[in-house]
Design a protein around this motif. Structure first.
Motif, PDB file in Angstrom:
ATOM      1  N   ARG A 106     -19.409  38.445  23.044  1.00 10.00           N
ATOM      2  CA  ARG A 106     -20.752  38.954  22.733  1.00 10.00           C
ATOM      3  C   ARG A 106     -20.802  40.480  22.812  1.00 10.00           C
ATOM      4  NH1 ARG A 106     -24.638  34.231  25.407  1.00 10.00           N
ATOM      5  NH2 ARG A 106     -24.195  32.732  23.761  1.00 10.00           N
ATOM      6  N   LEU A 107     -19.993  41.038  23.707  1.00  7.42           N
ATOM      7  CA  LEU A 107     -19.973  42.493  23.825  1.00  7.42           C
ATOM      8  C   LEU A 107     -19.438  43.111  22.529  1.00  7.42           C
ATOM      9  CD1 LEU A 107     -20.332  45.084  25.417  1.00  7.42           C
ATOM     10  CD2 LEU A 107     -18.099  44.710  26.450  1.00  7.42           C
ATOM     11  N   ASN A 108     -18.395  42.528  21.994  1.00  5.79           N
ATOM     12  CA  ASN A 108     -17.837  43.064  20.751  1.00  5.79           C
ATOM     13  C   ASN A 108     -18.816  42.933  19.591  1.00  5.79           C
ATOM     14  OD1 ASN A 108     -15.356  44.382  21.285  1.00  5.79           O
ATOM     15  ND2 ASN A 108     -14.484  42.388  21.830  1.00  5.79           N
ATOM     16  N   LYS A 109     -19.543  41.857  19.589  1.00  5.81           N
ATOM     17  CA  LYS A 109     -20.584  41.665  18.579  1.00  5.81           C
ATOM     18  C   LYS A 109     -21.663  42.756  18.760  1.00  5.81           C
ATOM     19  CE  LYS A 109     -22.354  39.066  15.386  1.00  5.81           C
ATOM     20  NZ  LYS A 109     -21.820  39.452  14.142  1.00  5.81           N
ATOM     21  N   THR A 110     -21.979  43.018  20.026  1.00  7.63           N
ATOM     22  CA  THR A 110     -22.986  44.032  20.339  1.00  7.63           C
ATOM     23  C   THR A 110     -22.533  45.418  19.877  1.00  7.63           C
ATOM     24  OG1 THR A 110     -23.778  42.765  22.221  1.00  7.63           O
ATOM     25  CG2 THR A 110     -24.279  45.104  22.253  1.00  7.63           C
ATOM     26  N   LEU A 111     -21.255  45.725  20.117  1.00 11.33           N
ATOM     27  CA  LEU A 111     -20.737  47.037  19.691  1.00 11.33           C
ATOM     28  C   LEU A 111     -20.839  47.178  18.178  1.00 11.33           C
ATOM     29  CD1 LEU A 111     -17.544  47.334  21.963  1.00 11.33           C
ATOM     30  CD2 LEU A 111     -19.714  48.567  22.229  1.00 11.33           C
ATOM     31  N   GLU A 112     -20.525  46.089  17.506  1.00  9.59           N
ATOM     32  CA  GLU A 112     -20.595  46.111  16.036  1.00  9.59           C
ATOM     33  C   GLU A 112     -22.033  46.364  15.566  1.00  9.59           C
ATOM     34  OE1 GLU A 112     -18.926  42.473  14.358  1.00  9.59           O
ATOM     35  OE2 GLU A 112     -20.274  42.744  12.635  1.00  9.59           O
ATOM     36  N   ARG A 113     -22.960  45.672  16.210  1.00  5.98           N
ATOM     37  CA  ARG A 113     -24.363  45.854  15.820  1.00  5.98           C
ATOM     38  C   ARG A 113     -24.842  47.265  16.158  1.00  5.98           C
ATOM     39  NH1 ARG A 113     -25.869  40.929  18.808  1.00  5.98           N
ATOM     40  NH2 ARG A 113     -25.704  39.186  17.383  1.00  5.98           N
ATOM     41  N   ALA A 114     -24.520  47.694  17.398  1.00  7.79           N
ATOM     42  CA  ALA A 114     -25.016  48.990  17.869  1.00  7.79           C
ATOM     43  C   ALA A 114     -24.502  50.135  16.990  1.00  7.79           C
ATOM     44  CB  ALA A 114     -24.613  49.212  19.320  1.00  7.79           C
ATOM     45  N   SER A 115     -23.300  49.961  16.440  1.00  4.16           N
ATOM     46  CA  SER A 115     -22.726  51.059  15.642  1.00  4.16           C
ATOM     47  C   SER A 115     -23.536  51.330  14.368  1.00  4.16           C
ATOM     48  CB  SER A 115     -21.271  50.745  15.290  1.00  4.16           C
ATOM     49  OG  SER A 115     -21.257  49.611  14.444  1.00  4.16           O
ATOM     50  N   LYS A 116     -24.470  50.444  14.073  1.00  2.00           N
ATOM     51  CA  LYS A 116     -25.349  50.683  12.915  1.00  2.00           C
ATOM     52  C   LYS A 116     -26.476  51.650  13.263  1.00  2.00           C
ATOM     53  CE  LYS A 116     -23.659  47.054  10.411  1.00  2.00           C
ATOM     54  NZ  LYS A 116     -23.420  45.869  11.219  1.00  2.00           N
TER      55      LYS A 116
END
Ligand code: ADP
Ligand code: ZN
Length: 431
Positions: A25-35
């Protein structure tokens, strides 16, 4: 048989699987946050293990303020269905955006938390927290509806109406700030109501402001109910981040939705279980506005022991205070909570107090006004003097300082219906 868990699989997940889930979930979060404008150049695209999280910079309240209003927004505005703003206890408010799924996840966490304390469909839940931008009202509201209890959206204030609602609809559960609950008790007394016998209350959620164990015990005794500590902050949705289970010995942090770290507030270094420091959270499911390594300013410690309730999510102690409400009086560090703890442990002390600090002759002077019970206040001068002495001694033992104590009549200090203002700092900052 009544099921003990709202979501058994996730609440009792083994630690290894939980950590795997967190990394995913953290990696998913990083991907989202990078937007988002704010995070796009500040975070890596992916990390390989949870320990690598500590190499990502913290996010602070001022980062939120500086990126106001949309710098941390990670989805298109069309996806946003609601915003909330923090109450601004320590400065200008901050805004948090939620997608439909964010609201859904938050609602589920609140339902899970309420269920954990024993709230069921048959309960009547009077939500006495402010409805509006503040998250305490709406947050608990939707969680309660999902659970299926009957909710009375009373919001805060209007004490007479609160009491009438409790009586008319036989409220069994309340959500209230501890300071307001203490005040409400005084009104019950004036009206000749004994909440233990005349009302149906059995559970209270105490939240939104720091309070001592002594205050909680006092409230449990006065109202004849079980009080559960409820902790949350708007940056992490609001209520439903951490909640006490029925053992009432620390609050489970929902680690499937948040990564919990405790750091040394001065150095930023990670601390171990059992060491007191500042709570840092990372959202794991947030879509609209993911927040990474958020410094809450709240001071607590984790309890490393397994909880007999079967939940595997780590527990934190009650919040000792905020890093920014620690008082430095004549060079000694004091948290208002230490003062409250002492006062609420003395039966002759009534339910309200106020801490004032001022500069006298270039020195800090700490004055504490304490409401005392009516019969004591109108009793002999000798009793008052000895009570004053006892308070001073107990405070000295707890905090190492000797404040000036003024004993005042019950109901004479300012009261609040939301978060209480317990400290008035009138110090001259230029000296
Ligand atoms: P603000 O930061 O403006 O007060 P919030 O409404 O988001 O806005 O308040 C969250 C803060 O309230 C937390 O960071 C914490 O300091 C305090 N708080 C919330 N629940 C509790 C609790 N159960 N015990 C102690 N403090 C709490
Ligand atoms: Zn537990």
């Amino acid at each position: 048989m009544d099921e003990a868990y709202w979501d058994k699989e996730i609440e009792t997940i083994d630690r290894h699987s939980l950590q795997q889930l967190q990394l995913e979930r953290l990696n998913k979060t990083l991907e989202r946050a990078s937007k988002s404008q704010y995070y796009k150049r500040r975070i890596p695209a992916k990390i390989n293990n949870l320990t690598a999280l500590k190499d990502i910079p913290f996010t602070t309240k001022s980062d939120l303020r500086n990126s106001f209003p949309e710098g941390m927004l990670a989805v298109s505005r069309d996806e946003i269905v609601r915003l909330h703003a923090s109450s601004g206890t320590t400065g200008r408010a901050t805004v948090i955006y939620h997608t439909k799924r964010d609201i859904d996840n938050w609602t589920d966490l609140v339902a899970r938390s309420m269920y954990m304390t024993g709230v069921r469909k048959s309960d009547v839940f009077q939500n006495m927290m402010g409805y509006g931008l503040f998250t305490g009202g709406l947050g608990l509201h939707y969680g309660s509806e999902r659970l299926g209890a009957l909710i009375i959206p009373a919001s805060s204030g209007n004490s007479k109406r609160q009491i009438r609602l409790m009586k008319d609809f036989h409220s069994t559960v309340v959500h209230i700030t501890p300071s307001y609950a203490l005040h409400l008790y005084t009104l019950f007394q004036e009206k000749g109501i004994d909440p233990k016998n005349d009302l149906d209350l059995r559970i209270a959620f105490l939240g939104a402001e720091p309070h001592s164990e002594e205050t909680k015990l006092r409230l449990e005794n006065l109202f004849g109910l079980d009080a559960y500590n409820s902790y949350g902050l708007s940056e992490m949705n609001g209520p439903g981040v951490a909640f006490e289970c029925q053992l009432k010995d620390g609050m489970h942090v929902w680690e499937d939705s948040y990564i919990l770290e405790i750091i040394d507030p001065d150095t930023g270094e990670g601390l171990s279980d059992g060491e007191e420091g500042e709570i840092v959270f990372t959202t794991l499911k947030r879509e609209g506005m993911p927040i990474i390594r958020y410094r809450t300013g709240d001071i607590a410690q984790t309890y490393p022991e397994e909880c007999p309730c079967g939940r595997t999510h780590r527990k934190i102690s009650r919040i000792k205070g905020r890093t920014d409400d620690m008082l430095i009086v004549k060079g000694v560090n004091v948290y208002p909570m230490q003062i409250e703890k002492v006062l609420m442990d003395i039966p002759e002390v009534d339910n309200n107090y106020l801490i004032e600090i001022e500069t006298v002759d270039y020195l800090d002077s700490l004055n504490i006004k304490v409401e005392v019970r009516q019969n004591i206040f109108h009793g002999g001068i000798k009793e008052l003097e000895s009570l004053k002495k006892r308070i001073s001694e107990d405070l000295k033992n707890e905090t190492l300082i000797s404040p000036r104590i003024t004993l005042v009549e019950p109901n004479s200090l300012p009261k609040s219906e939301g978060k209480a203002v317990r400290v008035v700092d009138k110090r001259d900052r230029d000296v």
